[in-house]
Design an enzyme around this catalytic site. Structure first.
Site, PDB file in Angstrom:
ATOM      1  N   ARG A  60       0.610  -1.923  -2.279  1.00 30.54           N
ATOM      2  CA  ARG A  60       2.008  -2.001  -2.898  1.00 30.54           C
ATOM      3  C   ARG A  60       2.313  -0.260  -3.712  1.00 30.54           C
ATOM      4  O   ARG A  60       3.520  -0.037  -3.964  1.00 30.54           O
ATOM      5  CB  ARG A  60       1.882  -3.106  -4.377  1.00 30.54           C
ATOM      6  CG  ARG A  60       2.994  -3.280  -5.073  1.00 30.54           C
ATOM      7  CD  ARG A  60       3.829  -3.678  -4.883  1.00 30.54           C
ATOM      8  NE  ARG A  60       5.418  -3.463  -5.412  1.00 30.54           N
ATOM      9  CZ  ARG A  60       6.492  -3.334  -5.470  1.00 30.54           C
ATOM     10  NH1 ARG A  60       7.218  -3.400  -3.822  1.00 30.54           N
ATOM     11  NH2 ARG A  60       7.498  -2.826  -5.614  1.00 30.54           N
ATOM     12  N   HIS A  64       5.260   2.371  -3.303  1.00 23.95           N
ATOM     13  CA  HIS A  64       5.907   2.347  -4.420  1.00 23.95           C
ATOM     14  C   HIS A  64       5.723   3.736  -4.312  1.00 23.95           C
ATOM     15  O   HIS A  64       7.293   4.441  -4.888  1.00 23.95           O
ATOM     16  CB  HIS A  64       5.561   1.860  -5.565  1.00 23.95           C
ATOM     17  CG  HIS A  64       5.589   2.100  -7.007  1.00 23.95           C
ATOM     18  ND1 HIS A  64       6.257   0.904  -7.628  1.00 23.95           N
ATOM     19  CD2 HIS A  64       5.735   3.611  -6.795  1.00 23.95           C
ATOM     20  CE1 HIS A  64       6.616   1.590  -8.937  1.00 23.95           C
ATOM     21  NE2 HIS A  64       6.712   3.314  -8.973  1.00 23.95           N
ATOM     22  N   ASN A  92       6.889  -2.775 -13.317  1.00 24.02           N
ATOM     23  CA  ASN A  92       4.994  -2.589 -13.588  1.00 24.02           C
ATOM     24  C   ASN A  92       4.293  -3.655 -14.136  1.00 24.02           C
ATOM     25  O   ASN A  92       3.269  -3.188 -13.355  1.00 24.02           O
ATOM     26  CB  ASN A  92       4.666  -1.566 -14.987  1.00 24.02           C
ATOM     27  CG  ASN A  92       5.821  -2.597 -15.531  1.00 24.02           C
ATOM     28  OD1 ASN A  92       5.918  -3.505 -15.753  1.00 24.02           O
ATOM     29  ND2 ASN A  92       5.051  -1.681 -16.572  1.00 24.02           N
ATOM     30  N   HIS A 189       3.664  -7.472   3.574  1.00 22.53           N
ATOM     31  CA  HIS A 189       3.580  -8.803   2.056  1.00 22.53           C
ATOM     32  C   HIS A 189       2.733  -9.933   2.793  1.00 22.53           C
ATOM     33  O   HIS A 189       2.243 -11.125   2.047  1.00 22.53           O
ATOM     34  CB  HIS A 189       5.107  -9.364   2.199  1.00 22.53           C
ATOM     35  CG  HIS A 189       6.571  -8.583   1.575  1.00 22.53           C
ATOM     36  ND1 HIS A 189       7.357  -8.493   1.470  1.00 22.53           N
ATOM     37  CD2 HIS A 189       5.861  -7.619   0.214  1.00 22.53           C
ATOM     38  CE1 HIS A 189       7.782  -8.030   0.656  1.00 22.53           C
ATOM     39  NE2 HIS A 189       6.952  -6.722   0.559  1.00 22.53           N
TER      40      HIS A 189
HETATM   41  C1  LIG Z   1       5.265  -2.115 -18.026  1.00 19.23           C
HETATM   42  O1  LIG Z   1       6.432  -1.195 -18.706  1.00 19.23           O
HETATM   43  C2  LIG Z   1       6.659  -1.781 -20.031  1.00 19.23           C
HETATM   44  C3  LIG Z   1       7.991  -0.949 -20.417  1.00 19.23           C
HETATM   45  O2  LIG Z   1       8.843  -0.858 -19.667  1.00 19.23           O
HETATM   46  C4  LIG Z   1       5.282  -0.909 -20.847  1.00 19.23           C
HETATM   47  O3  LIG Z   1       5.298  -1.949 -22.359  1.00 19.23           O
HETATM   48  C5  LIG Z   1       4.058  -2.221 -20.533  1.00 19.23           C
HETATM   49  O4  LIG Z   1       2.769  -2.012 -21.109  1.00 19.23           O
HETATM   50  C6  LIG Z   1       3.671  -2.222 -18.943  1.00 19.23           C
HETATM   51  N1  LIG Z   1       2.951  -2.907 -18.566  1.00 19.23           N
HETATM   52  C7  LIG Z   1       2.105  -2.237 -18.123  1.00 19.23           C
HETATM   53  C8  LIG Z   1       0.703  -3.195 -17.254  1.00 19.23           C
HETATM   54  O5  LIG Z   1       1.470  -1.342 -17.613  1.00 19.23           O
END
Ligand SMILES: *[C@@H]1O[C@H](CO)[C@@H](O)[C@H](O)[C@H]1NC(C)=O
Ligand SMILES: *[C@@H]1O[C@H](CO)[C@@H](O)[C@H](O)[C@H]1NC(C)=O
Ligand SMILES: *[C@@H]1O[C@H](CO)[C@@H](O)[C@H](O)[C@H]1NC(C)=O
Length: 317
Positions: A60, A64, A92, A189
């Site tokens: 993945r 990406h 994310n 997938h």
């Molecule tokens: C995912 O993105 C958000 C912001 O959009 C952030 O606050 C969070 O820490 C991120 N999570 C990870 C696991 O990186």
């Protein structure tokens, strides 16, 4: 704006048609870092022992990476005080296992400092993830450079799980990837897990006529609804994307044809005859799927874009 995007799309396409323009080669590190592939495989293997979701995560992550600015390791960069990086963008939720690339990079830096790009390490790790999960092995062309730009907002360019066939096709063709590439790469997938939020649209309030997507096999829809009740807030909840989520095989296509796919973007492959015919071929013949997957992976992972060799995959030089 539209025109710029279109122009960019055809520039990528031209580069692609020109072939060797990507500058990648199989023997790129033969003299400068002969043990590279061994080190990457070691890191992937070790991580898989403790966490069987690592292969899906690496595949993945590479996908990406390549879909945003080419395969330039931009997905690996950390956010800084002034910049929110791709990995902290909205999708994310599906990205993890960055530590595997860090471990591989540390091992590689110890042998051949400053020579191997993080983008190449990620491409190799994705190949190893597939091969070590029972899928095909192939030689990865190398010589990618790492990029210096990683912006959370660019994750909007990724094909979304809610895309229909025309949106998918557009996203792929902007990167010089064909319908065959779309169907073959969707087969990735076969490894993986989806969080409820990525298929909520199909199982609750689908449309005015039906609560669930009528193209789904009803018992399967019921199973997903059980795992993901409406207004579900459980973080880890979701579904595997095929019944053999830790094994790279063609089961994804078999269940797809039976109305048991998870994403709108999976089901979408059955809505045009050409894609449906390919999905049927891959469901019937696992070797045909593997051949097509390898061809499309090499094509996708040749979309290059960077200009430096990072020392730490999380920070620009
Ligand atoms: C995912 O993105 C958000 C912001 O959009 C952030 O606050 C969070 O820490 C991120 N999570 C990870 C696991 O990186
Ligand atoms: C990158 O971010 C991760 C997670 O937030 C953190 O643990 C790590 O120390 C950071 N690495 C660098 C080199 O900034
Ligand atoms: C796909 O979705 C887009 C945006 O909603 C829409 O314009 C297009 O007509 C749809 N295509 C198909 C084949 O449903």
């Amino acid at each position: 704006m539209q025109a710029i995007v279109a122009a960019l799309g055809s520039a990528v396409l031209l580069l692609f048609v020109a072939g060797g323009a990507s500058g990648l080669s199989l023997d790129y590190y033969d003299r400068t870092c002969p043990k590279l592939e061994h080190s990457v495989r070691w890191a992937v293997k070790k991580a898989m022992k403790n966490d069987n979701t690592v292969p899906a995560a690496l595949l993945r992550m590479h996908f990406h990476d390549c879909f945003i600015r080419g395969c330039d390791g931009s997905v690996l960069l950390n956010s800084t005080a002034k910049n929110t990086a791709e990995k902290d963008g909205p999708p994310n939720i599906s990205l993890h296992a960055f530590y595997v690339i860090d471990h591989a990079k540390e091992a590689v830096e110890a042998q051949c400092p400053g020579v191997v790009s993080c983008a190449d390490i990620l491409a190799l790790a994705a190949r190893d993830a597939v091969a070590l999960s029972g899928g095909p092995y192939w030689d990865v062309p190398k010589g990618r450079k790492d990029g210096r730009i990683s912006r959370a907002i660019d994750t909007r360019q990724l094909p979304a799980p809610t895309f229909n066939i025309s949106q998918l096709q557009q996203s792929f063709s902007q990167r010089g990837l064909s319908m065959e590439d779309l169907v073959a790469l969707s087969g990735g997938h076969t490894l993986g897990f989806a969080h409820c939020s990525s298929f909520q649209n199909r199982i609750h309030n689908f449309d005015a006529a039906s609560d669930v997507d009528p193209s789904m096999y009803p018992p399967f829809a019921a199973q997903l609804r059980k795992a993901c009740p409406a207004h579900n807030k459980a973080k880890g909840a979701g579904s595997t994307l095929d019944p053999t989520a830790a094994k790279f095989d063609n089961a994804y296509f078999k269940v797809l044809l039976r109305g048991k796919s998870v994403f709108t973007s999976d089901q979408a492959l059955l809505t045009v005859p050409k894609a449906k015919a390919l999905a049927s071929k891959f469901a019937e013949d696992g070797e045909e799927f593997e051949k097509a997957f390898v061809k499309s992976m090499i094509k996708m992972s040749s979309l290059s874009g960077g200009q430096e060799i990072r020392l730490n995959c999380r920070v620009v030089r």
